[in-house]
Design a protein around this motif. Structure first.
Motif, short mmCIF file in Angstrom:
data_model
loop_
_atom_site.label_atom_id
_atom_site.label_comp_id
_atom_site.label_asym_id
_atom_site.label_seq_id
_atom_site.Cartn_x
_atom_site.Cartn_y
_atom_site.Cartn_z
N LEU A 77 2.35 2.23 -3.22
CA LEU A 77 1.53 2.96 -4.40
C LEU A 77 1.48 4.61 -3.97
N ARG A 78 1.91 4.80 -3.02
CA ARG A 78 2.07 6.33 -2.91
C ARG A 78 3.32 6.83 -3.46
N SER A 79 4.44 6.23 -3.24
CA SER A 79 5.55 6.60 -4.14
C SER A 79 5.53 6.40 -5.58
N ILE A 99 0.80 -1.21 -0.10
CA ILE A 99 0.10 -0.03 0.16
C ILE A 99 0.84 1.25 0.01
N ALA A 100 2.01 1.31 0.91
CA ALA A 100 2.62 2.34 1.04
C ALA A 100 3.52 2.62 -0.40
N PHE A 117 1.57 8.79 -9.41
CA PHE A 117 0.01 8.94 -8.83
C PHE A 117 -0.65 9.16 -9.99
#
Lengths: 289, 304
Positions: free
Chosen positions: A243-245, A240-241, A248
């Motif tokens: 995805l943030r990097s 999940i984390a 986007f």
């Protein structure tokens, strides 16, 4: 006299109305993010870009399938990995915490007070404080490096779980039961396994759920321990984390919401089934705490 | 371990045996790491040139601590952490104590209590990283919240939450609030229900109003549990990591204003900077310990 009664009754209604109003606002605040998540995980990327809608779309299955096909996001592997880690830690945690609590509850020995105060004392020490030494140890010992062991084995010593189970034992486990088992010739270890554990079931179940969720949600330590492993071996919060990097703007938003949904909704469903036990478990642990 | 009283010997032994797994694992995975953390804080030990060059370990005394306060913005990270924690904690404790009082109010008799309890506790079980990712998505510049605010004509152009200090800190605090107020409410409710009911009844007979009962009976009786909530929340607040880390992609943007202490520690752990990481951990340990003692004594003194 009568006038005053009416007045206080009116005040009560007003207070009741105000209470419900606040409760409803808070309920909405708690639920709206998850509703938005549900709606958007069922809409296509193009629809999401157009703006928000109150009603779910028709792309739930499409988003799900496209997520499963994405080789850069092994979400099912992530769920399986997280499950393996969380289930084993939670089992170890409740078993050994019960054993520890039982040792302090049922036996009398010289260092008992000292050892139990030690457990209570270290309850307050956050894991983050020792994480540097922990990570260094994991990186230097080949048996631990890049494996799940450092995420599972430490659950054997969970001071908070020991404390809660000990609290429960004081009300639920009279020492006479243990003595009766002794007279019947039961071995100390099998007394614990066959008599004590079943009596402790309610407390163990609640603590097992808490251990499971805290391990399932854990991000800080796993991200460091599994920093160098293949992405197929990472746990869900790490994915999940990541995805943030990722970039986007280029991401399929439907798929992104689906991924978040898959990591949140299973826990919500389990919670709704067990909510009564969980909520009363929180209350139970706190009263004497 | 052999003792004289024959009947005791057999059982005493088992007390110790059953404690072995806990203490063995605790020593290996917590105590030794703690000692090693403190030990490492006195050494220069890091990787330079993108991880290619290993520097140290060389003993440098308290140089790391001096460096930590001189070269890094540790005071700023501490302030960030405390400010964000307070932003979440103040509404959390006010709402929680109000809800707990309402739920247990004998005259108010609210319905659907268990429904509300179930709902407000729910966010606490959610994976913090996924929750942060969800908030990141719905509060993004083109996300649903901005869509709604624009279409209702509340805003003329999207509000860029994550480019504003207040927006970012506010979002982190909001998430912390949502994740914890249910838990606190349930703990405080249990506390109120364990107060001797005759105190409330006596106050009612004497004609005390709800607010008077709340102020004169509930709050004083609840003090130990309030202290417990405050201390655990403070320690939890100092450990704040998952939410700001994921929300700001580990960068603590804008301008490091949402960089928390543990995010800073995490940076050192990733870059194999054991010396600075060790010094920071020790500072955190002292801070956690000192603050809990301070809060504890402040409350105990007031009580006397």
């Amino acid at each position: 006299m009568r006038k005053e009664d009416n007045f206080s009754l009116f005040g009560l209604y007003l207070r009741r109305f105000f209470s419900y109003l606040v409760l409803i606002i808070l309920t909405l605040l708690c639920l709206v993010p998850f509703y938005v998540l549900f709606v958007n995980s069922s809409r296509s990327h193009a629809d999401i870009q157009k703006g928000f809608s109150l009603l779910p779309g028709k792309f739930l299955i499409t988003n799900y399938k496209s997520l499963l096909l994405d080789k850069n996001l092994p979400v099912i592997r992530g769920i399986a990995n997280s499950f393996i880690v969380a289930a084993s830690s939670s089992l170890l945690s409740v078993y050994f915490s019960s054993l520890t609590a039982y040792a302090v509850h049922a036996y009398d020995f010289k260092l008992k007070k000292l050892l139990f105060s030690f457990i209570l004392m270290v309850m307050m020490v956050p894991t983050q404080v020792t994480s540097l030494g922990f990570i260094k140890l994991v990186r230097e010992v080949s048996f631990l490096k890049n494996t799940y062991w450092p995420l599972i084995i430490p659950s054997i010593s969970a001071p908070i779980v020991v404390f809660f189970i000990k609290q429960y034992m004081e009300t639920a486990l009279p020492v006479e039961i243990v003595e009766a088992a002794r007279i019947d010739g039961s071995h100390e270890f099998s007394t614990f396994n066959r008599i004590v554990l079943p009596i402790m079931k309610p407390a163990i179940a609640v603590q097992a759920i808490f251990s499971f969720t805290s391990s399932w949600n854990n991000y800080f330590i796993p991200a460091l321990v599994l920093a160098e492993v293949d992405k197929n071996k990472k746990t869900l919060p790490i994915l999940i984390a990541q995805l943030r990097s990722a970039d986007f703007l280029k991401f399929d938003m439907g798929k992104l919401y689906m991924m978040i949904a898959l990591s949140i909704f299973p826990i919500i469903i389990v919670y709704l089934i067990l909510s009564k036990q969980i909520v009363s478990g929180v209350a139970m642990g706190s009263v004497k705490g | 371990m052999a003792k004289k009283k024959s009947s005791c010997v057999r059982y005493t032994k088992w007390g110790y045996i059953f404690l072995i797994p806990f203490f063995l694992v605790y020593i290996l995975f917590s105590l030794i790491p703690l000692v090693s953390t403190i030990y490492n804080s006195f050494f220069e030990n890091y990787r330079a040139a993108g991880g290619l060059l290993q520097v140290g370990p060389n003993f440098v005394g308290i140089d790391n601590y001096i460096k930590l306060f001189k070269e890094y913005d540790i005071l700023m990270y501490t302030t960030n952490t405390i400010v964000i924690w307070l932003l979440g904690f103040i509404p959390q404790i006010i709402i929680s104590i109000t809800l707990a009082a309402w739920f247990t109010d004998l005259r108010l008799k609210l319905k659907a209590k268990s429904f509300f309890k179930t709902v407000i506790y729910m966010p606490g079980l959610i994976m913090a990283s996924a929750f942060a990712m969800l908030f990141f998505s719905i509060f993004s510049d083109a996300g649903p919240i901005n869509d709604i605010l624009l279409s209702l004509n509340i805003l003329d152009e999207p509000f860029r939450f994550l480019s504003s200090i207040a927006g970012t800190r506010g979002l982190i605090a909001l998430m912390n609030f949502l994740m914890w107020f249910g838990n606190t409410t349930i703990i405080l409710m249990a506390g109120i229900m364990s107060i001797d009911i005759s105190l409330f009844e006596a106050a009612e007979v004497d004609g005390a109003r709800s607010f008077q009962i709340f102020r004169k009976i509930t709050i004083p009786q609840l003090r130990p549990i309030l202290v417990y909530v405050l201390i655990t929340s403070l320690i939890g607040g100092l450990q704040m990591f998952d939410v700001p880390q994921v929300l700001t992609n580990g960068k603590g943007l804008p301008n490091n204003s949402s960089m928390t202490l543990i995010m800073f520690l995490n940076k050192h752990l990733y870059s194999y900077n054991y010396g600075m990481g060790g010094a920071l951990s020790v500072v955190l340990f002292v801070l956690t310990f000192g603050l809990s003692l301070l809060v504890y004594f402040a409350f105990v003194k007031k009580k006397d």
